[in-house]
Design a protein around this motif. Structure first.
Motif, PDB file in Angstrom:
ATOM      1  N   LEU A 260       0.822  -1.072   0.092  1.00 51.62           N
ATOM      2  CA  LEU A 260      -0.154   0.110  -0.128  1.00 51.62           C
ATOM      3  C   LEU A 260       0.756   1.345  -0.070  1.00 51.62           C
ATOM      4  CD1 LEU A 260      -2.756   1.125   0.315  1.00 51.62           C
ATOM      5  CD2 LEU A 260      -2.368   1.016   2.666  1.00 51.62           C
ATOM      6  N   GLY A 271      -2.396   4.666   5.679  1.00 50.01           N
ATOM      7  CA  GLY A 271      -1.703   3.716   5.553  1.00 50.01           C
ATOM      8  C   GLY A 271      -1.830   2.957   6.704  1.00 50.01           C
ATOM      9  N   VAL A 293       2.953  -1.553   4.256  1.00 55.85           N
ATOM     10  CA  VAL A 293       2.649   0.359   4.185  1.00 55.85           C
ATOM     11  C   VAL A 293       4.001   0.819   3.721  1.00 55.85           C
ATOM     12  CG1 VAL A 293       2.065   2.303   5.087  1.00 55.85           C
ATOM     13  CG2 VAL A 293       0.795   0.163   5.788  1.00 55.85           C
TER      14      VAL A 293
END
Length: 551
Positions: A260, A271, A293
């Motif tokens: 992400l 995130g 993340v």
């Protein structure tokens, strides 16, 4: 094939995620999932989850039900107190941090037991400080410790009586021990919806109260979510359903890592919030998705994540460049995004076959922490800290089984050995029990380790990063309950300024170490490989680690 699903100001673009993504979407539609969610059916996740689901679906109503909070928020007494401290963990703090950072409002978030970070927070503008004590259960050990420490600090500063009482705002569930304590002490108390679980509570009192006190107009968040709500009731053109089907399909196909990155969304720290929601909801019964993340779309590991589901939080539905290359890109306003991802996660859990509303392994680490604290009844650190290190270099000690270090003689070779030991299709989790502000350089370890992994040849190992004990209320569930594919690198550091916890037989140093070692115990009891790095001097040790990875 590319599909774009949009409703209520939200757009989800899905590009060739998996061959059976459309099949999964068709199945959840034919199973009547949108209608069942709209009807608040507790049966969607199977009979074993029904009791949890029956009292955890209130988040679907928050875009409207939370409007009753707005007059209460306006009436909270914060006169003369322009510095807001939020003491809360996981779902009690992550959303408020995103909301305030996105709005550019100041909020000091205490989701740590690091004595250096807590001591600095207590020293900062105490005379102007209002503390929001936020805990759903009302028994969270970190939050209770923060409350005790701040209360003592206020008293020591001569702040007593009615002035002391108004320095705290309590956010908790009805009937919790914290509600009773708050009312007895004369604090301002705001009750949350008991039918909303912590990680689904972004638009509840847990997200809205501290944000409003910090100066954010929270009503637009509810408006944004309300605009999306009608689209989530439909079987088609439903972005939440499409996103959830993509998440679930990827997991079924063995793609259990979600990368992400943000690309102009304007949502600061989103995130980290999504990481908790997805990891803690899906990571159990040996299943789930681990979010990775990243710092941005150009961060090491993003482009190399071919065997992971790549997500971009985009600023525009037709964003080009990295967003165009990702498997999924999502854009929309913050309030709608909170609701979208909660809905999608609930759908994904239905597809995967897990209960989205429990977190069985989070409690295990809490129990281990309590046991270690009882063993250190005099307030000293648990004795496990005296274990002999496998390798010492400068200010860095490495505690690891010999088979993980493979004879490494320095930090560089030790890191290489650890990266080589990451299981096939696995991940490396860095867990830093340090000061998130004073030791902020530790976060640089994630991209450096990812880059180092790419240089060693073969498949690049995804690297996650979490601050302890914050991650215990987030990815900590996935680490122990998800697939057995992780390798865990824990970092602890020497404490030069300890903090007493008033009314408790331990200090923050003892609590922080008990949490670290309690989690290690939980990981190792499942034969999950875990290494502890201890910094005898934090600044020097971190500098050594970063230099070793850059060479």
């Amino acid at each position: 094939m590319t599909s774009v699903v949009a409703a209520g100001g939200v757009s989800v673009t899905i590009r060739d995620v998996t061959d059976d993504a459309q099949t999964v979407l068709d199945r959840v539609v034919s199973d009547g999932v949108p209608g069942a969610l709209a009807a608040r059916s507790a049966q969607l996740w199977g009979p074993e989850a029904a009791s949890d689901a029956a009292r955890r679906l209130g988040w679907l109503d928050l875009p409207e039900s939370s409007r009753s909070l707005l007059p209460r928020l306006a009436d909270l007494d914060a006169a003369g107190l322009d510095r807001v401290v939020l003491a809360g963990m996981g779902g009690s703090s992550l959303a408020a941090e995103v909301i305030t950072r996105t709005a550019g409002a100041e909020l000091t978030v205490l989701d740590t037991t690091d004595p250096h970070q807590v001591a600095a927070a207590v020293r900062d503008r105490l005379e102007r400080t209002l503390v929001v004590v936020s805990s759903k259960s009302g028994t969270t050990i970190e939050t209770d410790s923060h409350r005790r420490i701040f209360e003592q600090a206020f008293r020591d500063a001569g702040i007593t009586g009615a002035e002391l009482s108004r320095r705290f705002v309590v956010v908790t569930d009805p009937g919790s021990p914290l509600e009773e304590l708050g009312r007895r002490a004369g604090h301002q108390v705001v009750l949350a919806d008991p039918d909303v679980g912590g990680r689904f509570s972004a638009l509840s009192a847990f997200g809205l109260v501290p944000s409003a006190l910090a100066g954010v107009d929270v009503a637009p968040l509810l408006d944004e979510a309300a605009a999306l709500s009608p689209g989530l009731r439909q079987p088609y053109d439903n972005p939440g359903l499409a996103l959830g089907a993509a998440l679930g399909a990827a997991t079924l196909s063995g793609m259990d890592r979600l990368v992400l990155a943000d690309h102009g969304s304007g949502m600061a720290g989103f995130g980290d919030w999504a990481e908790q929601l997805i990891a803690e909801s899906t990571g159990k019964d040996g299943k789930g998705l681990v979010p990775v993340v990243m710092e941005g779309v150009d961060a090491p590991g993003f482009e190399a994540a071919d065997d992971a589901l790549r997500f971009v939080l985009a600023g525009h539905p037709h964003a080009a460049g990295p967003a165009e290359d990702a498997g999924v890109s999502v854009c929309g306003p913050l309030g709608a995004q909170f609701l979208l991802w909660q809905y999608a996660t609930a759908v994904a859990c239905r597809v995967i076959g897990v209960n989205p509303f429990d977190q069985p392994n989070v409690q295990e680490s809490k129990d281990n922490t309590a046991a270690l604290l009882r063993g250190a009844g005099d307030g000293s650190a648990p004795m496990i800290v005296n274990a002999e290190p496998a390798l010492v270099t400068g200010a860095v000690e490495i505690h690891a089984p010999p088979e993980l270090l493979k004879g490494a003689k320095d930090l560089g070779s030790a890191f290489d050995a650890l990266l080589a030991a990451v299981p096939n299709r696995g991940y490396l989790a860095v867990m830093a029990y340090l000061d998130r502000l004073g030791d902020a350089a530790a976060a640089e370890l994630r991209p450096l380790l990812a880059a180092r992994s790419a240089q060693t040849g073969g498949t690049t190992a995804p690297v996650t990063f979490g601050w302890g004990p914050r991650f215990l209320h987030s990815t900590g569930q996935y680490h122990k309950g998800g697939p057995q594919t992780g390798l865990f690198l824990q970092i602890t550091g020497a404490v030069t300024e300890d903090v007493e916890v008033p009314g408790r037989p331990y200090t923050l140093k003892a609590l922080q170490l008990a949490q670290a070692f309690g989690d290690l115990r939980a990981l190792r009891s499942r034969d999950r490989p875990a290494v502890r790095v201890h910094l005898r001097d934090r600044a020097e040790g971190l500098d050594q680690m970063l230099r070793a990875l850059k060479n």
